[in-house]
Each structure stands twice: as structure tokens, then as C-alpha cells.
Design an enzyme around this catalytic site. Structure first.
Site, PDB file in Angstrom:
ATOM      1  N   GLY A 174       1.384   3.884   4.558  1.00 27.77           N
ATOM      2  CA  GLY A 174       2.672   3.191   3.961  1.00 27.77           C
ATOM      3  C   GLY A 174       3.253   4.116   3.071  1.00 27.77           C
ATOM      4  CE  LYS A 180      -2.755   4.692  16.844  1.00 28.00           C
ATOM      5  NZ  LYS A 180      -2.334   4.726  15.504  1.00 28.00           N
ATOM      6  CD  GLU A 206      -9.171   0.649   9.522  1.00 30.25           C
ATOM      7  OE1 GLU A 206      -8.763   1.907  10.081  1.00 30.25           O
ATOM      8  OE2 GLU A 206      -8.269  -0.104   9.244  1.00 30.25           O
ATOM      9  N   GLY A 252       0.678  -1.318  -0.091  1.00 29.08           N
ATOM     10  CA  GLY A 252       0.031   0.045   0.140  1.00 29.08           C
ATOM     11  C   GLY A 252       0.757   1.200   0.153  1.00 29.08           C
ATOM     12  CB  ALA A 253       1.803   4.001  -2.302  1.00 27.45           C
ATOM     13  N   GLY A 254      -0.581   4.416   0.604  1.00 23.27           N
ATOM     14  CA  GLY A 254      -1.652   5.151   0.893  1.00 23.27           C
ATOM     15  C   GLY A 254      -0.931   6.167   2.096  1.00 23.27           C
ATOM     16  N   GLY A 255      -1.884   6.584   2.949  1.00 23.62           N
ATOM     17  CA  GLY A 255      -1.346   7.613   4.169  1.00 23.62           C
ATOM     18  C   GLY A 255      -0.271   7.049   4.912  1.00 23.62           C
ATOM     19  CG  ASN A 267      -5.565   2.569  14.382  1.00 22.19           C
ATOM     20  OD1 ASN A 267      -4.587   2.682  15.012  1.00 22.19           O
ATOM     21  ND2 ASN A 267      -5.740   3.455  13.647  1.00 22.19           N
TER      22      ASN A 267
HETATM   23  N1  LIG Z   1      -3.710   7.379   8.066  1.00 20.15           N
HETATM   24  C1  LIG Z   1      -3.219   7.459   9.340  1.00 20.15           C
HETATM   25  O1  LIG Z   1      -2.934   8.661   9.853  1.00 20.15           O
HETATM   26  C2  LIG Z   1      -3.329   6.390  10.399  1.00 20.15           C
HETATM   27  C3  LIG Z   1      -3.719   5.143   9.971  1.00 20.15           C
HETATM   28  N2  LIG Z   1      -3.713   4.038  10.843  1.00 20.15           N
HETATM   29  C4  LIG Z   1      -4.274   2.880  10.406  1.00 20.15           C
HETATM   30  O2  LIG Z   1      -3.354   2.329   9.296  1.00 20.15           O
HETATM   31  C5  LIG Z   1      -4.178   1.415   8.438  1.00 20.15           C
HETATM   32  C6  LIG Z   1      -3.719   1.960   7.160  1.00 20.15           C
HETATM   33  O3  LIG Z   1      -4.412   3.375   7.051  1.00 20.15           O
HETATM   34  P1  LIG Z   1      -4.031   4.340   5.908  1.00 20.15           P
HETATM   35  O4  LIG Z   1      -2.669   4.128   5.508  1.00 20.15           O
HETATM   36  O5  LIG Z   1      -4.638   5.786   6.293  1.00 20.15           O
HETATM   37  O6  LIG Z   1      -4.913   3.584   4.768  1.00 20.15           O
HETATM   38  P2  LIG Z   1      -5.059   4.170   3.177  1.00 20.15           P
HETATM   39  O7  LIG Z   1      -6.478   3.922   2.622  1.00 20.15           O
HETATM   40  O8  LIG Z   1      -4.783   5.666   3.021  1.00 20.15           O
HETATM   41  O9  LIG Z   1      -4.176   3.500   2.369  1.00 20.15           O
HETATM   42  C7  LIG Z   1      -4.104   1.968   2.306  1.00 20.15           C
HETATM   43  C8  LIG Z   1      -3.582   1.504   1.091  1.00 20.15           C
HETATM   44  O10 LIG Z   1      -3.753  -0.058   1.190  1.00 20.15           O
HETATM   45  C9  LIG Z   1      -3.577  -0.295  -0.302  1.00 20.15           C
HETATM   46  N3  LIG Z   1      -4.147  -1.820  -0.501  1.00 20.15           N
HETATM   47  C10 LIG Z   1      -5.165  -2.091   0.005  1.00 20.15           C
HETATM   48  N4  LIG Z   1      -5.507  -3.454  -0.299  1.00 20.15           N
HETATM   49  C11 LIG Z   1      -4.387  -3.593  -1.257  1.00 20.15           C
HETATM   50  C12 LIG Z   1      -4.107  -4.837  -1.996  1.00 20.15           C
HETATM   51  N5  LIG Z   1      -4.507  -5.985  -1.894  1.00 20.15           N
HETATM   52  N6  LIG Z   1      -3.165  -4.729  -2.690  1.00 20.15           N
HETATM   53  C13 LIG Z   1      -2.149  -3.400  -2.786  1.00 20.15           C
HETATM   54  N7  LIG Z   1      -2.593  -2.501  -2.175  1.00 20.15           N
HETATM   55  C14 LIG Z   1      -3.607  -2.623  -1.267  1.00 20.15           C
HETATM   56  C15 LIG Z   1      -4.674   0.744  -0.756  1.00 20.15           C
HETATM   57  O11 LIG Z   1      -4.547   0.841  -2.148  1.00 20.15           O
HETATM   58  P3  LIG Z   1      -5.708   1.455  -3.538  1.00 20.15           P
HETATM   59  O12 LIG Z   1      -4.911   2.972  -3.501  1.00 20.15           O
HETATM   60  O13 LIG Z   1      -5.364   0.519  -4.318  1.00 20.15           O
HETATM   61  O14 LIG Z   1      -7.024   1.300  -2.752  1.00 20.15           O
HETATM   62  C16 LIG Z   1      -4.475   2.002  -0.073  1.00 20.15           C
HETATM   63  O15 LIG Z   1      -3.619   2.872  -1.091  1.00 20.15           O
HETATM   64  C17 LIG Z   1      -5.410   1.413   8.991  1.00 20.15           C
HETATM   65  O16 LIG Z   1      -5.813   0.581   9.800  1.00 20.15           O
HETATM   66  C18 LIG Z   1      -5.397   2.670  10.029  1.00 20.15           C
HETATM   67  O17 LIG Z   1      -6.492   2.649  10.895  1.00 20.15           O
HETATM   68  C19 LIG Z   1      -2.866   4.227  11.918  1.00 20.15           C
HETATM   69  C20 LIG Z   1      -2.568   5.326  12.451  1.00 20.15           C
HETATM   70  C21 LIG Z   1      -2.575   6.763  11.692  1.00 20.15           C
HETATM   71  C1  LIG Z   2      -6.331   9.602  16.889  1.00 22.22           C
HETATM   72  C2  LIG Z   2      -6.321   9.927  15.595  1.00 22.22           C
HETATM   73  C3  LIG Z   2      -7.511  11.116  15.603  1.00 22.22           C
HETATM   74  C4  LIG Z   2      -5.173  10.596  15.153  1.00 22.22           C
HETATM   75  O1  LIG Z   2      -5.089  11.191  14.041  1.00 22.22           O
HETATM   76  C5  LIG Z   2      -6.373   8.845  14.710  1.00 22.22           C
HETATM   77  O2  LIG Z   2      -5.470   7.994  14.426  1.00 22.22           O
HETATM   78  C6  LIG Z   2      -7.847   8.443  13.995  1.00 22.22           C
HETATM   79  O3  LIG Z   2      -8.621   9.097  13.997  1.00 22.22           O
HETATM   80  O4  LIG Z   2      -7.832   7.565  13.041  1.00 22.22           O
END
Ligand SMILES: NC(=O)C1=CN([C@@H]2O[C@H](COP(=O)(O)OP(=O)(O)OC[C@H]3O[C@@H](n4cnc5c(N)ncnc54)[C@H](OP(=O)(O)O)[C@@H]3O)[C@@H](O)[C@H]2O)C=CC1
Ligand SMILES: CC(C)(CO)C(=O)C(=O)O
Length: 309
Positions: free
Chosen positions: A12, A186, A268, A7-10, A103
Site C-alpha cells: 500500500g 500467483k 499468513e 495501510g501504508a506498508g510494503g 495474496n
Molecule cells: N510486500 C510484498 O512484496 C507483497 C505482498 N503481497 C501481499 O500483500 C498483502 C499486504 O502485504 P504487505 O503490504 O507486505 O503488508 P505490510 O504488513 O507491509 O502492510 C500492511 C499494512 O496494513 C496496515 N493495516 C492492517 N490493518 C489495518 C487497519 N485495521 N487499519 C489501518 N491499517 C491497517 C498495517 O498497519 P500497521 O502499520 O498499523 O500495522 C500495515 O502497515 C499481503 O497479503 C501480502 O501477502 C503481495 C505481493 C508482494
Molecule cells: C514470490 C515472492 C517471493 C516475491 O517476493 C513473494 O511475494 C513472497 O514470498 O511473498
């Protein structure tokens, strides 16, 4: 050490970019749409602690994975866990460590069942980051910490090697002696914040202004009671931190789950609220139950509308 970031989202995208910029051997496992976007535009991080612009981040799609990696950073949303596991399975060899950043707790059992207990580390991240409409990673506040550790204290450990590769890469990292406890703390914080802000559809300050601050505290008592019942009572510091957050009259904080609801996205909710409620067994947790059902009803409606019914 070869690192695969699923994943290259938030999360990753953020931690993977920092590692890449620090010279680590990083490949992003992405789906075809994101792979095309990254090839065309590169990977960009906008952050209060320093922007990053990576014109050609190494990517791979699941069908092209054919050899094990040493470390897999798992950063999908909980609802994508099954498809993510299928995608990175070919990259798991006998010595691969999987470090999930999700999380909640349920994913640990699912990962350990599929890949073996030794493969899976506990992990969490303290960050606020998300993809924007242009596909850039927006990092909203300076915090960017990754915490990890062995789930079983007796496990033979590759922690030093993992710590070494994550250390000094432009974000904070810490090896935890008790990662389960830290993950639970957390989890209950997120469940409290997500539960109350989704239930009220408002920020913490707005909830207090409406006279519902007592409900936020009641939800905390319920979440903490479930954690205690499961053997992970929140420590004093974690308790005081959460109570400070949910009683701040000036706070505009709302959980990312509420932002998901407001943007019509999938949540989620089952992983964060439903799983906590299930672990509470027969206990009486009315506010947690209401919060979970509220998000479930939203999901049901979303699903129905998506199907055009
Ligand atoms: N964002 C935050 O600030 C925080 C997030 N978290 C936790 O981290 C976890 C991830 O969150 P976050 O990064 O925000 O999520 P995002 O939605 O930003 O990123 C998730 C990424 O995973 C990719 N993905 C999903 N399934 C696959 C697959 N089968 N193959 C390849 N890529 C895949 C998605 O790709 P695609 O673009 O193709 O959909 C997407 O880019 C969650 O559990 C969240 O609760 C924890 C702390 C802080
Ligand atoms: C604790 C908090 C608000 C920090 O951004 C968070 O991670 C969420 O809401 O998913």
C-alpha cells in the site's frame, strides 16, 4: 477519482506513494501509530526504479472517515482483514470499488459477503517491498506491477475508470480478462515457495543442496492438483515459471513467510497454506499438510510465548 489506500506498508505504501507522486487524489487510511509517524517523518520509498520522498502524505484514521471514496486499495495482511474491513466500511458507498492486493483467494469471499459482489474487484501485485525499521518502504527489485479485473465476467464495469486512474502513475498496471485464474496461479506459486522454504527453513538453493529438491516439486504437484480440482489448473507458462524458480540450484530466494518466521512475526500461513489445503478437501496432500502444520506449530508457539506461558 478519490482513492483510499488502506495501510501504508510494503504494498500500500509503495503503490499509494507512486499514485500520490503522480498527482492522484490519494489518502492513506492508517492506524494512529502509523499516522503519527507519517506526520512526523513523511513517507519515503527507496527503490531501484527511483526514490520518493513525500513530506506530508494525506492520512485519515478510521474514526474520522465519514464519506465514500471511489476506489479502495486494500493492502493489509490477511490476518488483519476483519479489522481492516471495519476500518474502511464508512468509506464504501454505492459506487465504491474495492481492489484488494492480498495474496490468496479467501479474502474475496469475505469482502464480497460484507460489501456485495459488485463492489469487489480481483487484484494482485507483482512486487517485493517491505517497511524497514525506520518506517520507509524498501522496494527490493525493479518489478512493480498491479493486475486487476472483474471477478464476474458479466459485471457492469467501472474498469476503464479504475484503469485510467492507475495508469501512467510510475508502475505497471494491467487489466486482466481472467483475474481469478491469474490470482490462483500467483497463489499456488506463493504457497509452493512459502511452504517449502518454511518447512526447510532455508532458501531454494539450500533446499536443493540438502537433497530435498524432490519435495519442492512434490509440493508443486500438490498445489497444482488443488488448483485443478477447484477449476483453475495452472497454465503451462505459470507451471514452467514455478518449476524454474524451485529448481534453481543457485537461488537464495526464500518466501517472505520464512522471513516472517525468522523475525518472530505473525504469518499468513492459514490464508496461504491452510486455505489451499482446505480447498483440497479429502485429497491426499502430505507435503502441503506438513508445511501448513509446521507454520501452525510456529504460530501456536508464538502465541504461547507472547502470552508469557
Ligand atoms: N510486500 C510484498 O512484496 C507483497 C505482498 N503481497 C501481499 O500483500 C498483502 C499486504 O502485504 P504487505 O503490504 O507486505 O503488508 P505490510 O504488513 O507491509 O502492510 C500492511 C499494512 O496494513 C496496515 N493495516 C492492517 N490493518 C489495518 C487497519 N485495521 N487499519 C489501518 N491499517 C491497517 C498495517 O498497519 P500497521 O502499520 O498499523 O500495522 C500495515 O502497515 C499481503 O497479503 C501480502 O501477502 C503481495 C505481493 C508482494
Ligand atoms: C514470490 C515472492 C517471493 C516475491 O517476493 C513473494 O511475494 C513472497 O514470498 O511473498
Amino acid at each position: 477519482m478519490r482513492i483510499l489506500v488502506l495501510g501504508a506498508g510494503g504494498t500500500g505504501g509503495y503503490f499509494g506513494s507512486r499514485l500520490l507522486a503522480a498527482g492522484r487524489d490519494v489518502t492513506f487510511l492508517v492506524r494512529p501509530r502509523r499516522a503519527a509517524l507519517l506526520a512526523e517523518r513523511g513517507l519515503h520509498v527507496r527503490s531501484p526504479v527511483g526514490h520518493l520522498d513525500l513530506p506530508a502524505p494525506p492520512t485519515v484514521t478510521a474514526d474520522a472517515l465519514d464519506a465514500p471514496f471511489d476506489l479502495i486499495l486494500l493492502s493489509c495482511k490477511a490476518y488483519d482483514l476483519d479489522s481492516a474491513m471495519d476500518a474502511f466500511a464508512p468509506a464504501v458507498g454505492p459506487h465504491t470499488r474495492i481492489l484488494p492486493l492480498l495474496n490468496g483467494m479467501r479474502h474475496l469471499e469475505v469482502l464480497r459477503e460484507r460489501f456485495g459482489h459488485e463492489a469487489v474487484l480481483g487484484g494482485l501485485c507483482l512486487i517485493s517491498a517491505a517497511l524497514d525499521a525506520e518506517g520507509r518502504i524498501q522496494h527490493f527489485a525493479p518489478a512493480h506491477k498491479l493486475v486487476f479485473g472483474e471477478l464476474d465476467p458479466q459485471a457492469t464495469s467501472s474498469e476503464p475508470a479504475v484503469l485510467k486512474v492507475l495508469d501512467d502513475a510510475g508502475f505497471d498496471v494491467r487489466l486482466s480478462e481472467n483475474i481469478r485464474q491469474e490470482m490462483w496461479e500467483k497463489w499456488v506459486l506463493i504457497a509452493n515457495l512459502a511452504g517449502i522454504t518454511c518447512l526447510m527453513r532455508a532458501s531454494v538453493g539450500d533446499i536443493i543442496a540438502a537433497g530435498a529438491g524432490d519435495l519442492a516439486l512434490k509440493l508443486w504437484d500438490e498445489c497444482a492438483a488443488v488448483a485443478t480440482q477447484c477449476g483453475y489448473p495452472p497454465g503451462e507458462e505459470a507451471t514452467q515459471r514455478v518449476r524454474r524458480i524451485i529448481t534453481d540450484v543457485d537461488s537464495v530466494l526464500m518466501a517472505s513467510m520464512l522471513r516472517d518466521v525468522e523475525s518472530g512475526s505473525r504469518t499468513e500461513g492459514d490464508h496461504i497454506l491452510g486455505d489451499l489445503l482446505r480447498r483440497g478437501g479429502e485429497g491426499n496432500y502430505p507435503v502441503l499438510r506438513a508445511a501448513h502444520l509446521h507454520v501452525r506449530a510456529y504460530e501456536a508457539r508464538r502465541e504461547r510465548v507472547t502470552q508469557g506461558k
